[in-house]
Design a protein around this motif. Sequence first.
Motif, PDB file in Angstrom:
ATOM      1  N   GLU A  11      13.732   4.669 -18.833  1.00  0.00           N
ATOM      2  CA  GLU A  11      14.996   3.999 -19.095  1.00  0.00           C
ATOM      3  C   GLU A  11      16.085   5.006 -19.451  1.00  0.00           C
ATOM      4  O   GLU A  11      15.874   5.902 -20.262  1.00  0.00           O
ATOM      5  N   LYS A  12      17.243   4.850 -18.787  1.00  0.00           N
ATOM      6  CA  LYS A  12      18.427   5.691 -19.019  1.00  0.00           C
ATOM      7  C   LYS A  12      18.132   7.180 -18.851  1.00  0.00           C
ATOM      8  O   LYS A  12      18.686   8.021 -19.553  1.00  0.00           O
ATOM      9  N   GLU A  13      17.245   7.506 -17.915  1.00  0.00           N
ATOM     10  CA  GLU A  13      16.923   8.911 -17.620  1.00  0.00           C
ATOM     11  C   GLU A  13      17.936   9.446 -16.605  1.00  0.00           C
ATOM     12  O   GLU A  13      18.354   8.735 -15.693  1.00  0.00           O
ATOM     13  N   ASN A  32      18.282   1.707 -15.315  1.00  0.00           N
ATOM     14  CA  ASN A  32      19.506   2.453 -15.636  1.00  0.00           C
ATOM     15  C   ASN A  32      19.327   3.968 -15.506  1.00  0.00           C
ATOM     16  O   ASN A  32      19.825   4.729 -16.330  1.00  0.00           O
ATOM     17  N   CYS A  33      18.611   4.402 -14.484  1.00  0.00           N
ATOM     18  CA  CYS A  33      18.386   5.832 -14.274  1.00  0.00           C
ATOM     19  C   CYS A  33      19.334   6.368 -13.202  1.00  0.00           C
ATOM     20  O   CYS A  33      19.736   5.658 -12.295  1.00  0.00           O
ATOM     21  N   ASN A  34      19.690   7.653 -13.345  1.00  0.00           N
ATOM     22  CA  ASN A  34      20.555   8.309 -12.379  1.00  0.00           C
ATOM     23  C   ASN A  34      19.731   9.300 -11.560  1.00  0.00           C
ATOM     24  O   ASN A  34      19.247  10.302 -12.088  1.00  0.00           O
ATOM     25  N   PHE A  35      19.582   8.984 -10.264  1.00  0.00           N
ATOM     26  CA  PHE A  35      18.874   9.856  -9.329  1.00  0.00           C
ATOM     27  C   PHE A  35      19.842  10.473  -8.325  1.00  0.00           C
ATOM     28  O   PHE A  35      19.423  11.040  -7.327  1.00  0.00           O
ATOM     29  N   GLU A  49       9.485  -0.664  -9.480  1.00  0.00           N
ATOM     30  CA  GLU A  49      10.751  -1.374  -9.452  1.00  0.00           C
ATOM     31  C   GLU A  49      11.849  -0.475 -10.001  1.00  0.00           C
ATOM     32  O   GLU A  49      11.671   0.199 -11.014  1.00  0.00           O
ATOM     33  N   PHE A  50      12.993  -0.468  -9.290  1.00  0.00           N
ATOM     34  CA  PHE A  50      14.177   0.264  -9.709  1.00  0.00           C
ATOM     35  C   PHE A  50      15.249  -0.770 -10.039  1.00  0.00           C
ATOM     36  O   PHE A  50      15.594  -1.587  -9.187  1.00  0.00           O
ATOM     37  N   ILE A  51      15.744  -0.748 -11.272  1.00  0.00           N
ATOM     38  CA  ILE A  51      16.724  -1.734 -11.736  1.00  0.00           C
ATOM     39  C   ILE A  51      17.969  -1.002 -12.249  1.00  0.00           C
ATOM     40  O   ILE A  51      17.855  -0.109 -13.099  1.00  0.00           O
ATOM     41  N   ASP A  52      19.138  -1.368 -11.734  1.00  0.00           N
ATOM     42  CA  ASP A  52      20.412  -0.787 -12.178  1.00  0.00           C
ATOM     43  C   ASP A  52      20.424   0.739 -12.091  1.00  0.00           C
ATOM     44  O   ASP A  52      20.944   1.418 -12.971  1.00  0.00           O
ATOM     45  N   CYS A  53      19.851   1.282 -11.019  1.00  0.00           N
ATOM     46  CA  CYS A  53      19.782   2.737 -10.852  1.00  0.00           C
ATOM     47  C   CYS A  53      20.790   3.219  -9.810  1.00  0.00           C
ATOM     48  O   CYS A  53      21.170   2.488  -8.908  1.00  0.00           O
ATOM     49  N   ASN A  54      21.211   4.487  -9.954  1.00  0.00           N
ATOM     50  CA  ASN A  54      22.032   5.145  -8.948  1.00  0.00           C
ATOM     51  C   ASN A  54      21.127   6.081  -8.158  1.00  0.00           C
ATOM     52  O   ASN A  54      20.647   7.084  -8.689  1.00  0.00           O
ATOM     53  N   LEU A  55      20.886   5.722  -6.892  1.00  0.00           N
ATOM     54  CA  LEU A  55      20.040   6.524  -6.010  1.00  0.00           C
ATOM     55  C   LEU A  55      20.847   7.103  -4.844  1.00  0.00           C
ATOM     56  O   LEU A  55      20.291   7.514  -3.839  1.00  0.00           O
ATOM     57  N   ASN A  72      19.926  -4.406  -7.986  1.00  0.00           N
ATOM     58  CA  ASN A  72      21.230  -3.992  -8.498  1.00  0.00           C
ATOM     59  C   ASN A  72      21.383  -2.463  -8.515  1.00  0.00           C
ATOM     60  O   ASN A  72      21.858  -1.883  -9.488  1.00  0.00           O
ATOM     61  N   CYS A  73      20.973  -1.827  -7.412  1.00  0.00           N
ATOM     62  CA  CYS A  73      21.028  -0.362  -7.327  1.00  0.00           C
ATOM     63  C   CYS A  73      22.124   0.092  -6.356  1.00  0.00           C
ATOM     64  O   CYS A  73      22.420  -0.576  -5.377  1.00  0.00           O
ATOM     65  N   LYS A  74      22.686   1.257  -6.671  1.00  0.00           N
ATOM     66  CA  LYS A  74      23.650   1.919  -5.792  1.00  0.00           C
ATOM     67  C   LYS A  74      22.858   2.939  -4.984  1.00  0.00           C
ATOM     68  O   LYS A  74      22.256   3.863  -5.553  1.00  0.00           O
ATOM     69  N   MET A  75      22.849   2.751  -3.650  1.00  0.00           N
ATOM     70  CA  MET A  75      21.968   3.539  -2.791  1.00  0.00           C
ATOM     71  C   MET A  75      22.705   3.969  -1.523  1.00  0.00           C
ATOM     72  O   MET A  75      22.247   3.727  -0.417  1.00  0.00           O
TER      73      MET A  75
END
Length: 189
Positions: A11-13, A32-35, A49-55, A72-75
Motif C-alpha cells: 500500500e502506497k509504495e 495506491n502504488c506508483n509503478f 489485484e491492482f487498485i488505484d495504481c499508476n502503471l 481504477n488504475c492509470k495505465m
Amino acid sequence: MAHFVEEETFEKEDFTLEFLERGDYEICTFKNCNFSNSDLTNIRFIDCEFIDCNLTGVKLGGAGLQDVRFNNCKMLGIQFDECSDFLFQVSFDNCQLNHSSFFSNKLVKTSFSYCKLQEVDFTDCNLTSALFDESDISGATFTNCTLAKADFRTAINLSIDPEKNRMKGAQFSQQNVVGLLNKYQIKVE
C-alpha cells in the motif's frame, strides 16, 4: 532461487524509487502504488489485484499476468503484447488504458468495464466473448480480430470494419451499430 511473495498487500509504495523485486507474486494486492515507467520485466503476477495504481509506461517484457485484475488504475501506453502468453488473463474496471497495445494477445472473455481505451491497438487479438461495458474505444484499432460473441452494446465511440474482423455473434446496440459503417462515410439519422 526465485523470490516468491504470497498473500501480501502493498500500500502506497513508490516503485519508481525502489524497484519491485523480481520473482512471483501470488494472491497479492497493490493499493495506491506508483509503478510509473517501472521495469516489471519477467515478474509473474498470479491472482493479483491492482487498485488505484499508476502503471503508466511500465515495461512488461516477459511478465506473467495470470488472472490479474486492475481497478481504477492509470495505465497509459502499456505494451501488453510483450507479456508472456502463458495463462495470460486480465480484467479492467474503470481504468485508463489509452495508447496501449494488446497486439496479438488472446483476450477471450476479458472484461473492460468503464475504461478509456482511446487509440488502443487490438490488431490480431482474439476477443471472443470480451465485454466492453461503458468503455470509450475512440480511435482503437480492430483489424484481423476475432470478435465472436464480443459485447459492444454499451461501448462508446465505436468504429470497427466488419470486413476486416471475424464478428459472428458479436453484440451491438442500435446506437453504436453506426460505428460499423464509418468506412462508408454515410450519414445515418
